[in-house]
Design a protein around this motif. Sequence first.
Motif, PDB file in Angstrom:
ATOM      1  N   GLY A  25       0.822  -1.210   0.000  1.00 19.19           N
ATOM      2  CA  GLY A  25       0.000   0.000   0.000  1.00 19.19           C
ATOM      3  C   GLY A  25       0.853   1.255   0.000  1.00 19.19           C
ATOM      4  N   ASN A  26       0.369   2.282  -0.656  1.00 18.55           N
ATOM      5  CA  ASN A  26       1.157   3.499  -0.841  1.00 18.55           C
ATOM      6  C   ASN A  26       0.863   4.583   0.184  1.00 18.55           C
ATOM      7  N   ARG A  27      -0.338   4.567   0.793  1.00 18.74           N
ATOM      8  CA  ARG A  27      -0.760   5.698   1.622  1.00 18.74           C
ATOM      9  C   ARG A  27      -1.098   5.268   3.034  1.00 18.74           C
ATOM     10  N   VAL A  28      -0.637   6.056   3.973  1.00 18.20           N
ATOM     11  CA  VAL A  28      -1.064   5.924   5.367  1.00 18.20           C
ATOM     12  C   VAL A  28      -1.251   7.333   5.910  1.00 18.20           C
ATOM     13  N   GLU A  29      -1.780   7.395   7.126  1.00 14.51           N
ATOM     14  CA  GLU A  29      -2.009   8.696   7.755  1.00 14.51           C
ATOM     15  C   GLU A  29      -1.008   9.006   8.859  1.00 14.51           C
ATOM     16  N   ALA A  30      -0.458   7.943   9.458  1.00 18.46           N
ATOM     17  CA  ALA A  30       0.303   8.171  10.690  1.00 18.46           C
ATOM     18  C   ALA A  30       1.340   7.079  10.901  1.00 18.46           C
ATOM     19  N   PHE A  31       2.288   7.365  11.797  1.00 20.46           N
ATOM     20  CA  PHE A  31       3.302   6.368  12.155  1.00 20.46           C
ATOM     21  C   PHE A  31       3.922   6.753  13.488  1.00 20.46           C
ATOM     22  N   ILE A  32       4.598   5.786  14.091  1.00 23.94           N
ATOM     23  CA  ILE A  32       5.322   6.019  15.347  1.00 23.94           C
ATOM     24  C   ILE A  32       6.791   5.721  15.109  1.00 23.94           C
ATOM     25  N   VAL A  33       7.642   6.613  15.616  1.00 23.78           N
ATOM     26  CA  VAL A  33       9.100   6.458  15.524  1.00 23.78           C
ATOM     27  C   VAL A  33       9.631   6.149  16.917  1.00 23.78           C
ATOM     28  N   SER A  34      10.454   5.111  17.014  1.00 19.78           N
ATOM     29  CA  SER A  34      11.002   4.706  18.303  1.00 19.78           C
ATOM     30  C   SER A  34      12.087   5.668  18.771  1.00 19.78           C
ATOM     31  N   ALA A  35      12.511   5.508  20.018  1.00 22.33           N
ATOM     32  CA  ALA A  35      13.587   6.335  20.567  1.00 22.33           C
ATOM     33  C   ALA A  35      14.898   6.090  19.844  1.00 22.33           C
ATOM     34  N   THR A  36      15.031   4.918  19.227  1.00 21.88           N
ATOM     35  CA  THR A  36      16.263   4.601  18.499  1.00 21.88           C
ATOM     36  C   THR A  36      16.161   4.932  17.013  1.00 21.88           C
ATOM     37  N   GLY A  37      15.037   5.572  16.609  1.00 20.13           N
ATOM     38  CA  GLY A  37      14.956   6.080  15.247  1.00 20.13           C
ATOM     39  C   GLY A  37      14.462   5.106  14.204  1.00 20.13           C
ATOM     40  N   GLU A  38      13.507   4.214  14.582  1.00 16.38           N
ATOM     41  CA  GLU A  38      12.935   3.284  13.623  1.00 16.38           C
ATOM     42  C   GLU A  38      11.413   3.414  13.632  1.00 16.38           C
ATOM     43  N   PHE A  39      10.796   3.083  12.502  1.00 14.14           N
ATOM     44  CA  PHE A  39       9.333   3.034  12.443  1.00 14.14           C
ATOM     45  C   PHE A  39       8.857   1.788  13.191  1.00 14.14           C
ATOM     46  N   THR A  40       8.000   1.972  14.179  1.00 10.85           N
ATOM     47  CA  THR A  40       7.476   0.829  14.929  1.00 10.85           C
ATOM     48  C   THR A  40       6.012   0.562  14.633  1.00 10.85           C
ATOM     49  N   VAL A  41       5.279   1.574  14.211  1.00  3.17           N
ATOM     50  CA  VAL A  41       3.886   1.445  13.805  1.00  3.17           C
ATOM     51  C   VAL A  41       3.676   2.332  12.587  1.00  3.17           C
ATOM     52  N   VAL A  42       2.983   1.794  11.567  1.00  7.63           N
ATOM     53  CA  VAL A  42       2.633   2.573  10.377  1.00  7.63           C
ATOM     54  C   VAL A  42       1.191   2.254  10.050  1.00  7.63           C
ATOM     55  N   GLY A  43       0.329   3.284  10.043  1.00 11.11           N
ATOM     56  CA  GLY A  43      -1.070   2.972   9.799  1.00 11.11           C
ATOM     57  C   GLY A  43      -1.989   4.165   9.837  1.00 11.11           C
ATOM     58  N   THR A  44      -3.141   3.982  10.491  1.00 11.57           N
ATOM     59  CA  THR A  44      -4.180   5.013  10.508  1.00 11.57           C
ATOM     60  C   THR A  44      -4.013   5.944  11.699  1.00 11.57           C
ATOM     61  N   ASN A  45      -4.640   7.123  11.602  1.00  8.75           N
ATOM     62  CA  ASN A  45      -4.670   8.045  12.736  1.00  8.75           C
ATOM     63  C   ASN A  45      -5.264   7.374  13.965  1.00  8.75           C
ATOM     64  N   HIS A  46      -6.351   6.636  13.754  1.00  3.54           N
ATOM     65  CA  HIS A  46      -7.039   6.003  14.879  1.00  3.54           C
ATOM     66  C   HIS A  46      -6.094   5.094  15.639  1.00  3.54           C
ATOM     67  N   ASP A  47      -5.391   4.223  14.920  1.00  7.56           N
ATOM     68  CA  ASP A  47      -4.512   3.256  15.585  1.00  7.56           C
ATOM     69  C   ASP A  47      -3.327   3.940  16.265  1.00  7.56           C
ATOM     70  N   VAL A  48      -2.707   4.880  15.553  1.00  7.01           N
ATOM     71  CA  VAL A  48      -1.506   5.530  16.093  1.00  7.01           C
ATOM     72  C   VAL A  48      -1.849   6.413  17.288  1.00  7.01           C
ATOM     73  N   LEU A  49      -2.910   7.191  17.185  1.00  3.31           N
ATOM     74  CA  LEU A  49      -3.267   8.080  18.299  1.00  3.31           C
ATOM     75  C   LEU A  49      -3.776   7.288  19.502  1.00  3.31           C
ATOM     76  N   ASP A  50      -4.383   6.146  19.246  1.00  7.82           N
ATOM     77  CA  ASP A  50      -4.812   5.293  20.360  1.00  7.82           C
ATOM     78  C   ASP A  50      -3.595   4.792  21.128  1.00  7.82           C
ATOM     79  N   ILE A  51      -2.582   4.350  20.405  1.00 10.38           N
ATOM     80  CA  ILE A  51      -1.346   3.903  21.054  1.00 10.38           C
ATOM     81  C   ILE A  51      -0.688   5.068  21.796  1.00 10.38           C
ATOM     82  N   ALA A  52      -0.674   6.245  21.157  1.00  4.15           N
ATOM     83  CA  ALA A  52      -0.049   7.418  21.782  1.00  4.15           C
ATOM     84  C   ALA A  52      -0.730   7.769  23.100  1.00  4.15           C
ATOM     85  N   ARG A  53      -2.058   7.665  23.135  1.00  9.04           N
ATOM     86  CA  ARG A  53      -2.775   7.954  24.381  1.00  9.04           C
ATOM     87  C   ARG A  53      -2.459   6.926  25.458  1.00  9.04           C
ATOM     88  N   ARG A  54      -2.468   5.655  25.082  1.00  6.34           N
ATOM     89  CA  ARG A  54      -2.233   4.587  26.063  1.00  6.34           C
ATOM     90  C   ARG A  54      -0.817   4.629  26.628  1.00  6.34           C
TER      91      ARG A  54
END
Length: 534
Positions: A25-54
Motif C-alpha cells: 500500500g502506498n498511503r497511510v495517515e500516521a506512524f510512530i518512531v522509536s527512541a532509536t529512530g525506527e518506524f514501529t507502527v505505520v497505519g491510521t490516525n485512529h490506531d496511532v493516536l490510540d497507542i499514543a494515548r495509552r
Amino acid sequence: MAAELRSRRPMAYHSGNVFTAGDQGNRVEAFIVSATGEFTVVGTNHDVLDIARRENLPTFDLKDRFVMPGIHDAHVHILAAGLSRLSNVKPGFDATISNIAERLKSPSCACEHAHAYGDWIVGDLYLIENFDREALDLEFPNTPVLLRGGAGHGMFLNTAALERSGYSLTEPDAPHHHYFRRPDGTLTGEVTELAMTKAALALPKPEMAHIKRCILHAVKLLHSVGVTSFQEAASNTVILKALGELDAGGELKMDVQTHIVYKPEQLGEERLETLHKTLDDAATFQSKHVQTNFAKLMLDGVPLHPYYTHAGLTESGDIDESKVQIEIDDLTETVAKLDARGMTCKIHCTGYGSTRRALDVYKAVRAGNSHGPKHEIAHCNGVHDDDYPRFQQLNVTAEMSPSMFFVHPMTTMSGGLMDWNWGKMIKNRAHLTVGSDWAFQDPSILPACALIMDSVAAAFPAAEGAASTAAEAICRILTVAGAVATGRESRVGAIEVGKKANFIMVDRDLSKGEFEGAKVLGTWFEGERVYECT
C-alpha cells in the motif's frame, strides 16, 4: 551519543498524507518512531493516536502535509561541494577572458576560507571561451590560480599554477591528455581530462578540520533539499578518514556510500598507489553510517563544448577506442576482482561507446559470477537502442545524472549527445536511480523531476491517472530504488515497520507530480529532525 538516545522518546506522527514507497500500500495517515529512530507502527490516525494515548507518547501533527521517505542522491561530490561553498572564489558563470582577472580581485569574489589551499586561488566556473593564461598572469604573476570548469572536466590555470604543478609550457601530447595551445604550440593554460592530473595532485590539500567543516556544511545543504542518503561518487583516502571521524563523533546525520576511485588519479586527486591501497583496505573505513564496499572507474569524458571527450560509436558501430580512458586490457579483470570482493562498481559513461563497453565488461563478469553485487553505469545520457534491455538483463543500475542537465540549454546544444530517455529505460525494466552530480550547482533534484514527467509518463499506457502513475514512479526512484541499488532495502527507503525513520515533509504532493516549486519543510534522519524550513 548514548546520552542523546536516552533523552529521546518515541514520537507519534499523525494526520499526514504519507507516501510510504513500500510494497504494502502506498498511503497511510500516521506512524510512530522509536527512541532509536525506527518506524514501529505505520497505519491510521485512529490506531496511532490510540497507542499514543495509552503509552503517553508526544505527538506531531503533520497537518495533512505530504510525507515520503528521505531522498537518495545517487551521485554526489560531497567534499568538492563543501569546498565550493566555503573556500572557492566565484568569478561568475558569465566570466570572460577580458574580465576574469578583475572578477577574481573583486571583494565580492572573496571567500572566508580561501586560505584553505595555501597561497593558491581556487575557483569555480563553467567555461571561458578562448582562455589564455595571460588573462591572469598580469594580476597574479606569482600566485597560482586554478579555476575548475567544464562540468568538472576542465581546468583553467595561470602560468604560476602550471609551473607549480610541474607542467612544461611545451608539455607533450599524450593519450587522453587534452591541452589547449597557442599558435606557437605552448599551453594556453586550459587543460581537460587526464591533462588535469598534475594540477589535481599538486593542489594543496586543506587541513582535516576544514575538510570536515566542508563536509558537514554540504550535508546540511543536502538535508535542506530532502536528502538523507547519498553515494559519494569520487571518494579518496582523505574523504574516507573525514567521514569516519565525523561518524565516530556522532556528527554525521546521513547515510553515505563511498565509491572509492580506482582510476583515474585526476578524479580521486590522489596517487593510484594510495587509492588502490584504500580500496584494498575499504572494510577498515566502514562505520555506522558509512558503507565503503563501492568503487568508481571512469571510461570517458563529457559530451560538452568544446571538449567532446565522450566515447561514441564509429560509423561502423564499433566503440571509439580513441576516447576510452581506462586501459582496456585490465578493465574486465579489475571489475571482476572488485566484484569478487562484493564491491559495487560505478563506471562513468557519457557516450554510446563507453556505455556499451561497460555493459560488455559487466556481461563478462556476470558470466563468472552470476550472483555478484548490483553494479552501476553513471550518467546514462548516451545509450544505444540495442543496449537498453541489457541493464535489466545484467542486473545493472542505470544511474541518471546530472539532474540539472536533464532539460537544459547545454543539453539542447549537445546535438542529441545528451539524452536521458526515461521512457525507454522504464519500458526495458531498467533499475533507475537519480543523481545530482552535485559539486558546484544547486543540489536539489526536485526541480528536474518536474521536467522529466512527460518522459517518464511515456513509459505507461495513456489513460486517466497516467500522470499520477508517473509521479509515483519518480518518487520510488528517488527513495526505495536508491536503497535497492546500494543493498540497503531491508533497512531504509520506505516508511515501513522496522526500517530507519528517514523521511521528509514537503509543501505539496510529489506523488501527484507537483514537483515544480516544491519546498522541503522538514527532514528527519533516524527520527531526529535535522532540517526545518524557516
